[in-house]
Scaffold this motif. Structure first.
Motif, PDB file in Angstrom:
ATOM      1  N   ALA A  31      -5.174   7.735   3.039  1.00 32.03           N
ATOM      2  CA  ALA A  31      -6.618   7.643   2.836  1.00 32.03           C
ATOM      3  C   ALA A  31      -7.368   7.754   4.162  1.00 32.03           C
ATOM      4  CB  ALA A  31      -6.957   6.322   2.143  1.00 32.03           C
ATOM      5  N   ARG A  32      -6.871   7.083   5.187  1.00 31.91           N
ATOM      6  CA  ARG A  32      -7.510   7.110   6.507  1.00 31.91           C
ATOM      7  C   ARG A  32      -7.595   8.527   7.055  1.00 31.91           C
ATOM      8  NH1 ARG A  32      -5.227   7.729  11.212  1.00 31.91           N
ATOM      9  NH2 ARG A  32      -3.113   7.259  10.443  1.00 31.91           N
ATOM     10  N   VAL A  33      -6.475   9.233   7.029  1.00 30.55           N
ATOM     11  CA  VAL A  33      -6.459  10.582   7.598  1.00 30.55           C
ATOM     12  C   VAL A  33      -7.346  11.529   6.800  1.00 30.55           C
ATOM     13  CG1 VAL A  33      -5.003  12.574   8.110  1.00 30.55           C
ATOM     14  CG2 VAL A  33      -4.187  10.270   8.633  1.00 30.55           C
ATOM     15  N   LEU A  34      -7.267  11.476   5.472  1.00 29.78           N
ATOM     16  CA  LEU A  34      -8.103  12.349   4.655  1.00 29.78           C
ATOM     17  C   LEU A  34      -9.584  12.072   4.897  1.00 29.78           C
ATOM     18  CD1 LEU A  34      -6.151  12.351   1.269  1.00 29.78           C
ATOM     19  CD2 LEU A  34      -6.208  14.161   3.006  1.00 29.78           C
ATOM     20  N   ALA A  35      -9.935  10.796   5.068  1.00 25.64           N
ATOM     21  CA  ALA A  35     -11.336  10.450   5.331  1.00 25.64           C
ATOM     22  C   ALA A  35     -11.801  10.977   6.687  1.00 25.64           C
ATOM     23  CB  ALA A  35     -11.521   8.935   5.262  1.00 25.64           C
ATOM     24  N   THR A  36     -10.949  10.868   7.694  1.00 28.60           N
ATOM     25  CA  THR A  36     -11.329  11.370   9.021  1.00 28.60           C
ATOM     26  C   THR A  36     -11.403  12.891   9.050  1.00 28.60           C
ATOM     27  OG1 THR A  36      -9.031  11.373   9.822  1.00 28.60           O
ATOM     28  CG2 THR A  36     -10.326   9.372  10.189  1.00 28.60           C
ATOM     29  N   LYS A  37     -10.746  13.531   8.076  1.00 29.78           N
ATOM     30  CA  LYS A  37     -10.836  14.986   7.949  1.00 29.78           C
ATOM     31  C   LYS A  37     -11.935  15.387   6.961  1.00 29.78           C
ATOM     32  CE  LYS A  37      -7.483  16.067  10.770  1.00 29.78           C
ATOM     33  NZ  LYS A  37      -7.681  16.927  11.969  1.00 29.78           N
ATOM     34  N   HIS A  38     -12.820  14.435   6.655  1.00 23.21           N
ATOM     35  CA  HIS A  38     -14.068  14.692   5.930  1.00 23.21           C
ATOM     36  C   HIS A  38     -13.925  14.807   4.424  1.00 23.21           C
ATOM     37  CE1 HIS A  38     -15.219  15.389  10.031  1.00 23.21           C
ATOM     38  NE2 HIS A  38     -14.533  16.516  10.104  1.00 23.21           N
ATOM     39  N   ALA A  39     -12.815  14.348   3.852  1.00 26.40           N
ATOM     40  CA  ALA A  39     -12.709  14.307   2.396  1.00 26.40           C
ATOM     41  C   ALA A  39     -13.432  13.080   1.853  1.00 26.40           C
ATOM     42  CB  ALA A  39     -11.250  14.274   1.972  1.00 26.40           C
ATOM     43  N   ARG A  40     -13.877  13.158   0.630  1.00 21.18           N
ATOM     44  CA  ARG A  40     -14.330  11.981  -0.102  1.00 21.18           C
ATOM     45  C   ARG A  40     -13.066  11.356  -0.689  1.00 21.18           C
ATOM     46  NH1 ARG A  40     -18.713   9.607  -2.715  1.00 21.18           N
ATOM     47  NH2 ARG A  40     -18.449   8.967  -4.888  1.00 21.18           N
ATOM     48  N   VAL A  41     -12.817  10.086  -0.383  1.00 21.71           N
ATOM     49  CA  VAL A  41     -11.554   9.463  -0.778  1.00 21.71           C
ATOM     50  C   VAL A  41     -11.819   8.338  -1.775  1.00 21.71           C
ATOM     51  CG1 VAL A  41      -9.469   8.287  -0.006  1.00 21.71           C
ATOM     52  CG2 VAL A  41     -10.531  10.035   1.455  1.00 21.71           C
ATOM     53  N   LEU A  42     -11.259   8.491  -2.955  1.00 23.41           N
ATOM     54  CA  LEU A  42     -11.308   7.458  -3.979  1.00 23.41           C
ATOM     55  C   LEU A  42     -10.064   6.605  -3.805  1.00 23.41           C
ATOM     56  CD1 LEU A  42     -12.165   9.810  -6.997  1.00 23.41           C
ATOM     57  CD2 LEU A  42     -13.727   8.876  -5.258  1.00 23.41           C
ATOM     58  N   MET A  43     -10.246   5.318  -3.563  1.00 27.92           N
ATOM     59  CA  MET A  43      -9.137   4.434  -3.237  1.00 27.92           C
ATOM     60  C   MET A  43      -8.778   3.591  -4.456  1.00 27.92           C
ATOM     61  SD  MET A  43     -10.370   3.428   0.654  1.00 27.92           S
ATOM     62  CE  MET A  43      -8.871   2.504   1.042  1.00 27.92           C
ATOM     63  N   GLY A  44      -7.680   3.951  -5.106  1.00 27.13           N
ATOM     64  CA  GLY A  44      -7.232   3.222  -6.284  1.00 27.13           C
ATOM     65  C   GLY A  44      -6.423   2.004  -5.882  1.00 27.13           C
ATOM     66  N   CYS A  45      -6.970   0.816  -6.122  1.00 22.50           N
ATOM     67  CA  CYS A  45      -6.336  -0.422  -5.655  1.00 22.50           C
ATOM     68  C   CYS A  45      -6.459  -1.503  -6.715  1.00 22.50           C
ATOM     69  CB  CYS A  45      -6.993  -0.927  -4.369  1.00 22.50           C
ATOM     70  SG  CYS A  45      -7.086   0.290  -3.034  1.00 22.50           S
ATOM     71  N   ARG A  46      -5.466  -2.371  -6.750  1.00 24.10           N
ATOM     72  CA  ARG A  46      -5.483  -3.481  -7.704  1.00 24.10           C
ATOM     73  C   ARG A  46      -6.456  -4.565  -7.273  1.00 24.10           C
ATOM     74  NH1 ARG A  46       0.183  -6.300  -8.651  1.00 24.10           N
ATOM     75  NH2 ARG A  46      -0.159  -6.667  -6.435  1.00 24.10           N
ATOM     76  N   SER A  47      -6.506  -4.874  -5.988  1.00 22.78           N
ATOM     77  CA  SER A  47      -7.350  -5.940  -5.455  1.00 22.78           C
ATOM     78  C   SER A  47      -8.599  -5.368  -4.798  1.00 22.78           C
ATOM     79  CB  SER A  47      -6.566  -6.761  -4.421  1.00 22.78           C
ATOM     80  OG  SER A  47      -7.423  -7.579  -3.644  1.00 22.78           O
ATOM     81  N   GLU A  48      -9.762  -5.735  -5.304  1.00 25.67           N
ATOM     82  CA  GLU A  48     -10.999  -5.257  -4.692  1.00 25.67           C
ATOM     83  C   GLU A  48     -11.156  -5.818  -3.275  1.00 25.67           C
ATOM     84  OE1 GLU A  48     -15.825  -4.919  -5.438  1.00 25.67           O
ATOM     85  OE2 GLU A  48     -14.547  -5.920  -6.933  1.00 25.67           O
ATOM     86  N   GLU A  49     -10.775  -7.072  -3.073  1.00 28.52           N
ATOM     87  CA  GLU A  49     -10.900  -7.667  -1.746  1.00 28.52           C
ATOM     88  C   GLU A  49     -10.086  -6.894  -0.713  1.00 28.52           C
ATOM     89  OE1 GLU A  49      -9.982 -11.889   0.604  1.00 28.52           O
ATOM     90  OE2 GLU A  49      -9.639 -11.721  -1.560  1.00 28.52           O
ATOM     91  N   ARG A  50      -8.848  -6.576  -1.064  1.00 34.75           N
ATOM     92  CA  ARG A  50      -8.000  -5.850  -0.115  1.00 34.75           C
ATOM     93  C   ARG A  50      -8.477  -4.407   0.053  1.00 34.75           C
ATOM     94  NH1 ARG A  50      -1.769  -6.585  -0.812  1.00 34.75           N
ATOM     95  NH2 ARG A  50      -1.920  -5.880   1.346  1.00 34.75           N
ATOM     96  N   ALA A  51      -9.010  -3.836  -1.000  1.00 34.50           N
ATOM     97  CA  ALA A  51      -9.564  -2.485  -0.902  1.00 34.50           C
ATOM     98  C   ALA A  51     -10.749  -2.468   0.054  1.00 34.50           C
ATOM     99  CB  ALA A  51      -9.987  -1.987  -2.280  1.00 34.50           C
ATOM    100  N   ARG A  52     -11.633  -3.458  -0.082  1.00 36.35           N
ATOM    101  CA  ARG A  52     -12.807  -3.519   0.802  1.00 36.35           C
ATOM    102  C   ARG A  52     -12.385  -3.746   2.253  1.00 36.35           C
ATOM    103  NH1 ARG A  52     -16.539  -1.049  -2.278  1.00 36.35           N
ATOM    104  NH2 ARG A  52     -16.747  -2.062  -4.308  1.00 36.35           N
ATOM    105  N   GLN A  53     -11.366  -4.552   2.468  1.00 40.25           N
ATOM    106  CA  GLN A  53     -10.860  -4.766   3.822  1.00 40.25           C
ATOM    107  C   GLN A  53     -10.354  -3.456   4.422  1.00 40.25           C
ATOM    108  OE1 GLN A  53      -7.874  -7.794   3.346  1.00 40.25           O
ATOM    109  NE2 GLN A  53      -9.347  -9.477   3.289  1.00 40.25           N
ATOM    110  N   ALA A  54      -9.614  -2.700   3.625  1.00 37.36           N
ATOM    111  CA  ALA A  54      -9.092  -1.419   4.090  1.00 37.36           C
ATOM    112  C   ALA A  54     -10.227  -0.446   4.382  1.00 37.36           C
ATOM    113  CB  ALA A  54      -8.144  -0.833   3.047  1.00 37.36           C
ATOM    114  N   MET A  55     -11.235  -0.438   3.534  1.00 31.06           N
ATOM    115  CA  MET A  55     -12.375   0.449   3.732  1.00 31.06           C
ATOM    116  C   MET A  55     -13.120   0.105   5.010  1.00 31.06           C
ATOM    117  SD  MET A  55     -13.522   0.503  -0.289  1.00 31.06           S
ATOM    118  CE  MET A  55     -14.973   1.538  -0.182  1.00 31.06           C
ATOM    119  N   ARG A  56     -13.276  -1.193   5.275  1.00 30.21           N
ATOM    120  CA  ARG A  56     -13.954  -1.609   6.515  1.00 30.21           C
ATOM    121  C   ARG A  56     -13.150  -1.177   7.738  1.00 30.21           C
ATOM    122  NH1 ARG A  56     -15.240  -6.224   3.301  1.00 30.21           N
ATOM    123  NH2 ARG A  56     -13.436  -7.380   4.089  1.00 30.21           N
TER     124      ARG A  56
END
Length: 305
Positions: A31-56
């Protein structure tokens, strides 16, 4: 082509990728690499808290990252369907990266009653892919990337006891699930090609990488594993390279399989990997496809090649 790393990922501007298990390990780095290469990345995650941490974390390094949280619990087919419905609301979908999984877990069941490793690692990606194929087909160049493992080499599809009602060995069940993933990726591509679809299906494996999948190993093994990462095995960042190659390299063909190019495909830069003869058994793959439709209630709508 061999020797692929994240530095060779081409620009992904305008593309949308759905990455499952994107909050940690290999999925996070994909997800990190695709985002830095300008893709829109949909992050499928079980935990919203952990997803938000990763996004930050991604945004801290790349403030322009276009990231979307998609709730997804692969231990629930209802959650898989809800995630697919959310993704279908997007203007486009170019990449589906079936990355999320579990490894060597104690015997447990999914919400739908499936043995967890088979349910989470294989049946959920089968269903998710089937639900999103039409969305992918709307764009030329759509790809499905499914994560297998070198553990597929020792896997067997036990049709007489797929749900572990008779016996359970955690490593054998993991191998079965990863063999099923690879067989599915190859069978899916055969069926897509036979139907004249533009979408292709490819597979990848990370070699032996330092990820949270090791959390079910005994503590002493986890510690020993950590001390040799980098010297013998891949980091999670390096383990993402085969998936990134499968998802973005311009010369990828349907039915390709990618992994590390080092000894025994355990570590190193990404390149072509070798599926076993068992993984290329078309008859078993067709039987697995039919059984998967029965178990999930999702029919991808593709005839056998």
């Amino acid at each position: 082509m061999s020797g692929f790393t994240e530095t060779q990922v081409p620009d992904q501007s305008g593309k949308t990728a759905f990455v499952t298990g994107a909050n940690s390990g290999i999925g996070f780095h994909v997800a990190r690499v695709l985002a830095t290469k300008h893709a829109r990345v949909l992050m499928g995650c079980r935990s919203e808290e952990r997803a938000r941490q990763a996004m930050r974390k991604i945004k801290a390094a790349y403030p322009m990252a276009d990231l979307v949280y998609v709730p997804l619990d692969q231990a629930s087919l209802a959650s898989v369907r809800a995630a697919a419905d959310k993704v279908k609301e997007e203007p486009r979908l170019d990449l589906l990266i079936n990355n999320a999984g579990i490894m060597n877990t104690p015997l447990s069941r999914t919400e739908d009653g499936f043995e967890s490793q088979f349910g989470v690692n294989y049946l959920a990606p089968f269903a998710l892919t089937g639900l999103l194929l039409d969305k992918l087909e709307q764009r030329h160049g759509g790809r499905v990337v499914t994560t297998s493992s070198i553990a597929h080499r020792r896997g067997r599809i036990n049709f007489d006891d797929l749900n572990a009602e008779r016996r359970y060995d955690s490593w054998k069940r993991y191998g079965q699930s990863k063999l099923a993933d690879l067989m599915f990726a190859l069978e899916l591509d055969r069926r897509l090609a036979a139907a004249g679809r533009r979408t292709i299906s490819v597979a990848a494996h990370p070699g032996v990488a330092d990820t949270e999948l090791t959390r079910h190993m005994p503590n002493f093994l986890q510690k020993a594993f950590g001390t040799v990462v980098g010297g013998v095995f891949n980091s999670a960042e390096q383990g993402a390279w085969p998936t990134l190659m499968a998802a973005t390299e311009r010369h990828v063909s349907g039915g390709d399989y990618y992994g590390p190019t080092g000894p025994l495909e355990m570590r190193g830069k990404a390149g072509k990997a070798k599926p076993t003869k068992r993984a290329r058994d078309n008859q078993t793959a067709r039987q697995l496809w039919d059984v998967s439709i029965e178990m999930t209630g999702v029919d991808p709508g593709l005839a056998a090649a």
